[in-house]
Design a protein around this motif. Structure first.
Motif, PDB file in Angstrom:
ATOM      1  N   ALA A 109       0.802  -1.216   0.000  1.00  0.00           N
ATOM      2  CA  ALA A 109       0.000   0.000   0.000  1.00  0.00           C
ATOM      3  C   ALA A 109       0.841   1.275   0.000  1.00  0.00           C
ATOM      4  O   ALA A 109       0.330   2.348  -0.322  1.00  0.00           O
ATOM      5  CB  ALA A 109      -0.933  -0.001   1.213  1.00  0.00           C
ATOM      6  N   ALA A 110       2.116   1.149   0.338  1.00  0.00           N
ATOM      7  CA  ALA A 110       2.975   2.334   0.479  1.00  0.00           C
ATOM      8  C   ALA A 110       3.396   2.942  -0.846  1.00  0.00           C
ATOM      9  O   ALA A 110       3.753   4.122  -0.921  1.00  0.00           O
ATOM     10  CB  ALA A 110       4.211   1.982   1.299  1.00  0.00           C
ATOM     11  N   LYS A 111       3.357   2.149  -1.917  1.00  0.00           N
ATOM     12  CA  LYS A 111       3.854   2.634  -3.202  1.00  0.00           C
ATOM     13  C   LYS A 111       2.750   2.597  -4.254  1.00  0.00           C
ATOM     14  O   LYS A 111       2.057   1.588  -4.415  1.00  0.00           O
ATOM     15  CB  LYS A 111       5.046   1.793  -3.661  1.00  0.00           C
ATOM     16  N   LYS A 112       2.615   3.689  -4.980  1.00  0.00           N
ATOM     17  CA  LYS A 112       1.556   3.823  -5.972  1.00  0.00           C
ATOM     18  C   LYS A 112       1.596   2.719  -7.005  1.00  0.00           C
ATOM     19  O   LYS A 112       0.555   2.151  -7.369  1.00  0.00           O
ATOM     20  CB  LYS A 112       1.664   5.192  -6.643  1.00  0.00           C
ATOM     21  N   ARG A 115       0.466  -0.598  -5.403  1.00  0.00           N
ATOM     22  CA  ARG A 115      -0.992  -0.548  -5.175  1.00  0.00           C
ATOM     23  C   ARG A 115      -1.743  -0.804  -6.468  1.00  0.00           C
ATOM     24  O   ARG A 115      -2.704  -1.573  -6.513  1.00  0.00           O
ATOM     25  CB  ARG A 115      -1.415   0.821  -4.617  1.00  0.00           C
ATOM     26  N   GLN A 153       2.237   5.434   8.164  1.00  0.00           N
ATOM     27  CA  GLN A 153       1.509   5.894   6.988  1.00  0.00           C
ATOM     28  C   GLN A 153       0.438   4.904   6.531  1.00  0.00           C
ATOM     29  O   GLN A 153      -0.271   5.155   5.551  1.00  0.00           O
ATOM     30  CB  GLN A 153       2.495   6.132   5.836  1.00  0.00           C
ATOM     31  N   ASP A 154       0.317   3.780   7.219  1.00  0.00           N
ATOM     32  CA  ASP A 154      -0.610   2.734   6.778  1.00  0.00           C
ATOM     33  C   ASP A 154      -2.055   3.218   6.685  1.00  0.00           C
ATOM     34  O   ASP A 154      -2.787   2.833   5.764  1.00  0.00           O
ATOM     35  CB  ASP A 154      -0.548   1.536   7.731  1.00  0.00           C
ATOM     36  N   ASN A 157      -2.490   5.192   3.598  1.00  0.00           N
ATOM     37  CA  ASN A 157      -2.335   4.326   2.431  1.00  0.00           C
ATOM     38  C   ASN A 157      -3.491   3.344   2.276  1.00  0.00           C
ATOM     39  O   ASN A 157      -3.832   2.942   1.163  1.00  0.00           O
ATOM     40  CB  ASN A 157      -1.006   3.570   2.516  1.00  0.00           C
TER      41      ASN A 157
END
Length: 368
Positions: A109-112, A115, A153-154, A157
């Motif tokens: 979920a942290a990286k576009k 995701r 940041q979860d 995200n």
């Protein structure tokens, strides 16, 4: 201002406040939209009876080791479950991705780019297996309690993930997630537009002698009651008609005693008791010590009365194979949610502002 005028204004204000509170609880959900949902596991061989279900969450899928796709446990079993729709076309089958100890959500979920790849693979899975949607069971964003990675940041995200999933799946497929009883870890107001409903895990809250899934607060309630959990989610910004109450088909036991419903009902060394405040059963040994707490058809009926009264979407349970061979608990959930075994209307004891006469159904209340 006269005393009479002042009194009239006060009474009007109280009634207005009560009316607003009732309206805030939500309108009754129509039977066609209600949820009686079973988690069905990949490791069980028990086939669910679709006559007593509206939805099945197949447990589990997982985020792949490369953080960009979906891996499914026992794909053949999932296909078997989906084939139930051939004779029960009204049944909705979803893949639940995650579960306790299932990780790699945080990295994905942290990286576009990750995701986007994961979401596209979710759509691929839905289309390939003929599913009706995806259920996210990330336990839990920002927490490593399950031995998985996490990040501050979860929460943000997770919202981005839900938004991308909704866009990819479209409005014709379901998107749900499992939420902790304490209503933490998620920005509920942010994700609410993307989610069809939320399955609250209103169980595992405490250990004996405290209830692990008591409906209301009593002397045997510790951290939370189910009612308090529901209201925490509602107050966090989720409409009542998007909340589904979780029910455990197993007991939490002291001294290693617990087990599923089919096991507990055969215990001859324990005596069942009833906490009338919490509307919850428990079992004691010969010395009167509280050994285990669990669910029964009686406690399920009370929970269904409550969820209908406050306008919730329905009930879910973990998990189908823990019931007995007569499907006692499965039928109790379905009949309760669908009002199959109730007469009359909702009992006012479950609504905080209900003073209506017997047989009436105030605004915001369901029928039972």
């Amino acid at each position: 201002m006269t005393i009479k005028s002042f009194t009239t204004i006060c009474i009007a204000a109280i009634l207005l406040s009560a009316g607003n509170a009732v309206a805030a609880m939500g309108q009754a959900v129509s039977p066609s939209d209600r949820v009686a949902l079973a988690y069905v596991t990949s490791w069980s061989e028990v086939m669910p009876d679709p006559n007593y279900l509206t939805h099945i969450n197949y447990a589990f899928g997982h985020v792949t080791d490369s953080f960009d796709g979906v891996r499914i446990d026992n794909e053949d079993r999932l296909r078997e479950i989906v084939r139930l729709k051939d004779t029960a076309p009204q049944l909705k089958v979803m893949l639940s991705i995650g579960g306790w100890g299932s990780g790699r959500f945080s990295e994905m979920a942290a990286k576009k780019k990750l995701r986007a790849s994961f979401v596209k693979d979710c759509k691929r899975v839905v289309e390939q297996f003929g599913l009706d949607g995806i259920d996210l069971d990330w336990e839990y964003p920002t927490s490593s309690a399950a031995g998985i990675s996490s990040s501050p940041q979860d929460t943000k995200n997770f919202t981005l993930l839900c938004r991308r999933l909704r866009k990819e799946l479209g409005t014709g497929k379901l998107l749900t997630f499992a939420s902790s009883a304490d209503a933490k870890y998620v920005d509920f107001k942010a994700i609410e537009p993307y989610i069809d409903f939320i399955n609250i895990m209103t169980y595992d809250i405490d250990q004996p002698p405290l209830h692990h899934a008591g409906l209301f607060r009593s002397e045997m309630t510790g951290k939370l009651s189910c009612e308090e959990s529901v209201m925490a989610h509602h107050n966090a910004g989720v409409p009542m008609n998007k909340l589904v109450l979780g029910i455990p088909f197993y007991g939490k036991g002291a001294r290693g005693v617990g087990g599923n419903y089919r096991t507990l009902i055969n215990r001859t060394d324990l005596t069942e008791k009833w906490d009338d405040k919490a509307k919850a059963p428990y079992m004691v040994d010969k010395e009167g010590n509280i050994i285990t707490n669990h669910e029964t058809p009686r406690s399920i009926a009370e929970k269904c009365k409550y969820l209908l009264a406050v306008g919730m979407r329905g009930a879910m349970y973990w998990e189908y194979s823990q019931d007995d061979n007569n499907l006692t608990m499965v039928k109790a959930v379905y009949n309760g949610v669908m009002e199959k075994d109730f007469q009359g209307r909702v009992g006012c004891q479950y609504h905080p502002f209900c003073s209506a006469p017997a047989g009436s159904s105030p605004k915001g209340m369901g029928r039972i």
